[in-house]
Design an enzyme around this catalytic site. Structure first.
Site, short mmCIF file in Angstrom:
data_model
loop_
_atom_site.label_atom_id
_atom_site.label_comp_id
_atom_site.label_asym_id
_atom_site.label_seq_id
_atom_site.Cartn_x
_atom_site.Cartn_y
_atom_site.Cartn_z
N LYS A 9 0.83 -1.20 0.00
CA LYS A 9 0.00 0.00 0.00
C LYS A 9 0.88 1.26 0.00
O LYS A 9 2.09 1.19 0.25
CB LYS A 9 -0.92 -0.04 1.22
CG LYS A 9 -1.97 -1.16 1.17
CD LYS A 9 -2.90 -1.06 2.39
CE LYS A 9 -3.98 -2.12 2.37
NZ LYS A 9 -4.91 -1.99 3.52
N TYR A 49 -12.47 -2.36 -3.45
CA TYR A 49 -13.05 -2.28 -2.11
C TYR A 49 -14.58 -2.23 -2.10
O TYR A 49 -15.18 -1.75 -1.14
CB TYR A 49 -12.45 -1.10 -1.35
CG TYR A 49 -11.01 -1.35 -0.92
CD1 TYR A 49 -10.67 -2.43 -0.11
CD2 TYR A 49 -9.97 -0.49 -1.33
CE1 TYR A 49 -9.37 -2.66 0.30
CE2 TYR A 49 -8.66 -0.72 -0.93
CZ TYR A 49 -8.37 -1.81 -0.11
OH TYR A 49 -7.06 -2.04 0.29
N PHE A 57 -15.18 3.69 7.32
CA PHE A 57 -13.81 3.96 6.89
C PHE A 57 -13.65 3.96 5.37
O PHE A 57 -12.56 4.20 4.86
CB PHE A 57 -12.84 2.94 7.52
CG PHE A 57 -13.15 1.50 7.18
CD1 PHE A 57 -12.66 0.92 6.02
CD2 PHE A 57 -13.94 0.72 8.03
CE1 PHE A 57 -12.94 -0.40 5.69
CE2 PHE A 57 -14.21 -0.61 7.72
CZ PHE A 57 -13.71 -1.17 6.55
N ARG A 85 -1.76 -14.42 4.00
CA ARG A 85 -2.42 -13.67 5.08
C ARG A 85 -1.73 -13.94 6.43
O ARG A 85 -1.66 -13.06 7.29
CB ARG A 85 -3.93 -13.94 5.10
CG ARG A 85 -4.63 -13.18 3.97
CD ARG A 85 -6.13 -13.26 4.01
NE ARG A 85 -6.77 -12.50 5.05
CZ ARG A 85 -7.27 -11.27 4.92
NH1 ARG A 85 -7.17 -10.62 3.77
NH2 ARG A 85 -7.86 -10.67 5.92
N THR A 91 -5.40 -7.69 10.34
CA THR A 91 -5.74 -6.39 9.73
C THR A 91 -5.30 -5.22 10.62
O THR A 91 -4.76 -4.23 10.14
CB THR A 91 -7.27 -6.31 9.49
OG1 THR A 91 -7.66 -7.44 8.73
CG2 THR A 91 -7.64 -5.04 8.75
N ARG A 102 2.63 -6.86 8.95
CA ARG A 102 1.91 -5.77 9.64
C ARG A 102 2.39 -5.62 11.09
O ARG A 102 2.48 -4.52 11.62
CB ARG A 102 0.41 -6.02 9.59
CG ARG A 102 -0.20 -5.74 8.20
CD ARG A 102 -1.57 -6.36 8.07
NE ARG A 102 -2.31 -5.90 6.89
CZ ARG A 102 -3.45 -6.45 6.49
NH1 ARG A 102 -3.99 -7.47 7.16
NH2 ARG A 102 -4.07 -5.99 5.42
N ASN A 112 -1.94 0.01 7.05
CA ASN A 112 -1.41 -1.30 7.47
C ASN A 112 -0.54 -1.97 6.40
O ASN A 112 -0.38 -3.18 6.39
CB ASN A 112 -2.52 -2.21 7.99
CG ASN A 112 -3.61 -2.47 6.95
OD1 ASN A 112 -3.52 -1.98 5.82
ND2 ASN A 112 -4.60 -3.24 7.31
N HIS A 115 -1.84 -5.33 1.36
CA HIS A 115 -3.14 -5.97 1.09
C HIS A 115 -2.91 -7.38 0.59
O HIS A 115 -1.98 -7.63 -0.18
CB HIS A 115 -3.92 -5.20 0.01
CG HIS A 115 -5.08 -6.01 -0.51
ND1 HIS A 115 -6.29 -6.05 0.14
CD2 HIS A 115 -5.18 -6.85 -1.57
CE1 HIS A 115 -7.10 -6.88 -0.51
NE2 HIS A 115 -6.46 -7.38 -1.56
N GLU A 126 -9.58 -9.70 -7.91
CA GLU A 126 -8.65 -8.58 -7.69
C GLU A 126 -7.52 -8.58 -8.73
O GLU A 126 -7.12 -7.50 -9.20
CB GLU A 126 -8.10 -8.65 -6.26
CG GLU A 126 -9.19 -8.34 -5.23
CD GLU A 126 -8.80 -8.68 -3.80
OE1 GLU A 126 -7.64 -9.09 -3.55
OE2 GLU A 126 -9.67 -8.53 -2.90
#
Ligand code: IDP
Ligand code: MG
Length: 153
Positions: A9, A49, A57, A85, A91, A102, A112, A115, A126
């Site tokens: 990100k 998203y 948010f 993940r 998250t 993270r 964070n 993704h 995606e």
């Protein structure tokens, strides 16, 4: 072999973490088959998203992800979605284990750093938002793939 969509990100790019994050992905043994830096458009952010539309948010999330470039990746490997993940951590970076990306590199939920898709179906959806089929390079073998093929032949 399973594929997942990964993005470093804007905070990760701005903080000079591209190399460190890619190193962790490679060190785990994943094969990167798509890789590019890009400026996320409003349309791409909305598609990416869509599940979060209407949440408190959402606006800030879209503002953030479109604020400066990301590094987008297609990552391939055993159980790639779940395993990536795990490598990323929870998250909320405050709850993410130390040793995860993270957990080690981020402090705030809104920033964070990385993704990763949450299911193989999300991954395919995606990947299609960010990559054209011809931008994905799957016709090569890692040394480990070659070793395994030799052992298993
Ligand atoms: P994930 O990135 O771990 O899959 P999601 O629930 O899909 O988490 O949320 C997408 C992104 O939206 C998160 O990575 C995080 O940056 C942001 N986000 C999620 N929940 C919140 C929140 O409660 N406050 C602020 N940002 C949030
Ligand atoms: Mg998610």
């Amino acid at each position: 072999m399973e594929r997942t969509f990964i993005a470093i990100k804007p905070d990760g790019v701005q903080r000079g973490l591209i190399g460190k994050i890619i190193t962790r992905i490679e060190e785990k043994g994943f094969k990167i088959t798509g890789l590019k830096m890009l400026q996320v458009s409003d349309e791409q952010a909305a598609a990416h998203y869509a599940e979060h539309v209407g949440k408190g948010f959402y606006k800030d999330l879209v503002k953030f992800i479109t604020s400066s470039p990301i590094v987008a990746m297609v990552v391939e490997g055993e159980n790639a979605v779940t395993s990536m993940r795990q490598l990323m951590g929870k998250t909320n970076p405050a709850a993410a284990e130390i040793g995860t990306i993270r957990g080690d590199f981020s402090q705030e939920m809104s920033y964070n750093t990385i993704h990763g898709s949450d299911s193989p179906e999300s991954a395919e959806r995606e990947i299609a938002i960010y990559f054209k089929p011809e931008e994905i390079c799957e016709n090569w073998h890692t040394m480990f793939e070659l070793l395994k093929a030799k052992l298993e032949s």
